[in-house]
Design a protein around this motif. Structure first.
Motif, PDB file in Angstrom:
ATOM      1  N   ALA A   1     -22.288 -23.395 -96.391  1.00  0.00           N
ATOM      2  CA  ALA A   1     -23.356 -22.588 -96.996  1.00  0.00           C
ATOM      3  C   ALA A   1     -24.114 -21.807 -95.926  1.00  0.00           C
ATOM      4  O   ALA A   1     -24.439 -20.627 -96.113  1.00  0.00           O
ATOM      5  CB  ALA A   1     -24.302 -23.479 -97.782  1.00  0.00           C
ATOM      6  N   ARG A   2     -24.387 -22.457 -94.808  1.00  0.00           N
ATOM      7  CA  ARG A   2     -25.085 -21.765 -93.715  1.00  0.00           C
ATOM      8  C   ARG A   2     -24.249 -20.624 -93.163  1.00  0.00           C
ATOM      9  O   ARG A   2     -24.759 -19.539 -92.875  1.00  0.00           O
ATOM     10  CB  ARG A   2     -25.435 -22.746 -92.603  1.00  0.00           C
ATOM     11  N   ARG A   3     -22.951 -20.874 -92.991  1.00  0.00           N
ATOM     12  CA  ARG A   3     -22.053 -19.847 -92.463  1.00  0.00           C
ATOM     13  C   ARG A   3     -21.982 -18.664 -93.430  1.00  0.00           C
ATOM     14  O   ARG A   3     -22.031 -17.500 -93.022  1.00  0.00           O
ATOM     15  CB  ARG A   3     -20.650 -20.445 -92.247  1.00  0.00           C
ATOM     16  N   THR A   4     -21.896 -18.965 -94.722  1.00  0.00           N
ATOM     17  CA  THR A   4     -21.836 -17.908 -95.729  1.00  0.00           C
ATOM     18  C   THR A   4     -23.130 -17.098 -95.743  1.00  0.00           C
ATOM     19  O   THR A   4     -23.098 -15.868 -95.833  1.00  0.00           O
ATOM     20  CB  THR A   4     -21.575 -18.517 -97.126  1.00  0.00           C
ATOM     21  N   ALA A   5     -24.255 -17.777 -95.645  1.00  0.00           N
ATOM     22  CA  ALA A   5     -25.546 -17.080 -95.625  1.00  0.00           C
ATOM     23  C   ALA A   5     -25.651 -16.176 -94.402  1.00  0.00           C
ATOM     24  O   ALA A   5     -26.123 -15.035 -94.500  1.00  0.00           O
ATOM     25  CB  ALA A   5     -26.684 -18.090 -95.637  1.00  0.00           C
ATOM     26  N   ARG A   6     -25.203 -16.669 -93.261  1.00  0.00           N
ATOM     27  CA  ARG A   6     -25.253 -15.868 -92.028  1.00  0.00           C
ATOM     28  C   ARG A   6     -24.371 -14.630 -92.162  1.00  0.00           C
ATOM     29  O   ARG A   6     -24.774 -13.515 -91.822  1.00  0.00           O
ATOM     30  CB  ARG A   6     -24.816 -16.727 -90.834  1.00  0.00           C
ATOM     31  N   THR A   7     -23.166 -14.804 -92.708  1.00  0.00           N
ATOM     32  CA  THR A   7     -22.242 -13.686 -92.887  1.00  0.00           C
ATOM     33  C   THR A   7     -22.810 -12.656 -93.858  1.00  0.00           C
ATOM     34  O   THR A   7     -22.719 -11.451 -93.632  1.00  0.00           O
ATOM     35  CB  THR A   7     -20.877 -14.200 -93.395  1.00  0.00           C
ATOM     36  N   THR A   8     -23.405 -13.137 -94.942  1.00  0.00           N
ATOM     37  CA  THR A   8     -24.003 -12.245 -95.934  1.00  0.00           C
ATOM     38  C   THR A   8     -25.167 -11.466 -95.335  1.00  0.00           C
ATOM     39  O   THR A   8     -25.320 -10.265 -95.576  1.00  0.00           O
ATOM     40  CB  THR A   8     -24.471 -13.041 -97.163  1.00  0.00           C
ATOM     41  N   LYS A   9     -25.982 -12.134 -94.539  1.00  0.00           N
ATOM     42  CA  LYS A   9     -27.114 -11.477 -93.882  1.00  0.00           C
ATOM     43  C   LYS A   9     -26.625 -10.388 -92.932  1.00  0.00           C
ATOM     44  O   LYS A   9     -27.196  -9.297 -92.878  1.00  0.00           O
ATOM     45  CB  LYS A   9     -27.935 -12.522 -93.124  1.00  0.00           C
ATOM     46  N   GLN A  10     -25.554 -10.672 -92.192  1.00  0.00           N
ATOM     47  CA  GLN A  10     -24.991  -9.677 -91.278  1.00  0.00           C
ATOM     48  C   GLN A  10     -24.424  -8.486 -92.048  1.00  0.00           C
ATOM     49  O   GLN A  10     -24.597  -7.333 -91.633  1.00  0.00           O
ATOM     50  CB  GLN A  10     -23.911 -10.311 -90.404  1.00  0.00           C
ATOM     51  N   ALA A  11     -23.761  -8.745 -93.167  1.00  0.00           N
ATOM     52  CA  ALA A  11     -23.209  -7.665 -93.985  1.00  0.00           C
ATOM     53  C   ALA A  11     -24.321  -6.795 -94.549  1.00  0.00           C
ATOM     54  O   ALA A  11     -24.202  -5.565 -94.600  1.00  0.00           O
ATOM     55  CB  ALA A  11     -22.357  -8.244 -95.110  1.00  0.00           C
ATOM     56  N   LEU A  12     -25.409  -7.416 -94.963  1.00  0.00           N
ATOM     57  CA  LEU A  12     -26.559  -6.669 -95.472  1.00  0.00           C
ATOM     58  C   LEU A  12     -27.150  -5.785 -94.378  1.00  0.00           C
ATOM     59  O   LEU A  12     -27.489  -4.625 -94.627  1.00  0.00           O
ATOM     60  CB  LEU A  12     -27.619  -7.626 -96.016  1.00  0.00           C
ATOM     61  N   ALA A  13     -27.253  -6.311 -93.183  1.00  0.00           N
ATOM     62  CA  ALA A  13     -27.795  -5.531 -92.064  1.00  0.00           C
ATOM     63  C   ALA A  13     -26.891  -4.339 -91.762  1.00  0.00           C
ATOM     64  O   ALA A  13     -27.384  -3.227 -91.523  1.00  0.00           O
ATOM     65  CB  ALA A  13     -27.944  -6.409 -90.826  1.00  0.00           C
ATOM     66  N   ARG A  14     -25.573  -4.546 -91.802  1.00  0.00           N
ATOM     67  CA  ARG A  14     -24.641  -3.436 -91.570  1.00  0.00           C
ATOM     68  C   ARG A  14     -24.787  -2.377 -92.654  1.00  0.00           C
ATOM     69  O   ARG A  14     -24.785  -1.179 -92.372  1.00  0.00           O
ATOM     70  CB  ARG A  14     -23.205  -3.946 -91.504  1.00  0.00           C
ATOM     71  N   SER A  15     -24.912  -2.815 -93.904  1.00  0.00           N
ATOM     72  CA  SER A  15     -25.074  -1.872 -95.012  1.00  0.00           C
ATOM     73  C   SER A  15     -26.375  -1.095 -94.868  1.00  0.00           C
ATOM     74  O   SER A  15     -26.416   0.119 -95.100  1.00  0.00           O
ATOM     75  CB  SER A  15     -25.068  -2.607 -96.353  1.00  0.00           C
ATOM     76  N   ASP A  16     -27.436  -1.790 -94.486  1.00  0.00           N
ATOM     77  CA  ASP A  16     -28.729  -1.138 -94.304  1.00  0.00           C
ATOM     78  C   ASP A  16     -28.647  -0.098 -93.191  1.00  0.00           C
ATOM     79  O   ASP A  16     -29.165   1.013 -93.326  1.00  0.00           O
ATOM     80  CB  ASP A  16     -29.797  -2.190 -93.987  1.00  0.00           C
ATOM     81  N   ASN A  17     -27.966  -0.441 -92.112  1.00  0.00           N
ATOM     82  CA  ASN A  17     -27.795   0.507 -91.006  1.00  0.00           C
ATOM     83  C   ASN A  17     -27.010   1.728 -91.462  1.00  0.00           C
ATOM     84  O   ASN A  17     -27.335   2.858 -91.087  1.00  0.00           O
ATOM     85  CB  ASN A  17     -27.085  -0.155 -89.823  1.00  0.00           C
ATOM     86  N   MET A  18     -25.979   1.507 -92.266  1.00  0.00           N
ATOM     87  CA  MET A  18     -25.152   2.600 -92.751  1.00  0.00           C
ATOM     88  C   MET A  18     -25.987   3.533 -93.631  1.00  0.00           C
ATOM     89  O   MET A  18     -25.914   4.757 -93.502  1.00  0.00           O
ATOM     90  CB  MET A  18     -23.960   2.046 -93.549  1.00  0.00           C
ATOM     91  N   VAL A  19     -26.805   2.971 -94.516  1.00  0.00           N
ATOM     92  CA  VAL A  19     -27.655   3.781 -95.391  1.00  0.00           C
ATOM     93  C   VAL A  19     -28.678   4.550 -94.566  1.00  0.00           C
ATOM     94  O   VAL A  19     -28.921   5.740 -94.803  1.00  0.00           O
ATOM     95  CB  VAL A  19     -28.345   2.891 -96.452  1.00  0.00           C
TER      96      VAL A  19
END
Length: 68
Positions: free
Chosen positions: A41-59
């Motif tokens: 669960a922690r690993r998944t949360a970390r990965t999701t947070k990183q993906a969100l940050a990448r998406s935010d940067n892209m936007v």
């Protein structure tokens, strides 16, 4: 009772919480299974947070390109 799923582990944990007996092997299996679930669960949360940050940067970059 063989502990193979998180549901089984939670049943054993509920028994312990209620003050009922649970075998040592069941407790050991419960702890190992819940520990693995927590790490996943922690690993998944970390990965999701990183993906969100990448998406935010892209936007943000896209909005900068179009001048907003």
């Amino acid at each position: 009772m063989k502990i193979t799923t998180i549901a089984d582990a939670l049943k054993c944990a509920a028994k312990i919480n209620a003050g009922k007996a649970c075998s040592a092997s069941e407790m050991r299996a419960t702890i190992k299974l819940l520990d693995t679930a927590l790490k996943t669960a922690r690993r998944t949360a970390r990965t999701t947070k990183q993906a969100l940050a990448r998406s935010d940067n892209m936007v943000t970059r896209l909005m900068a390109k179009i001048g907003l």
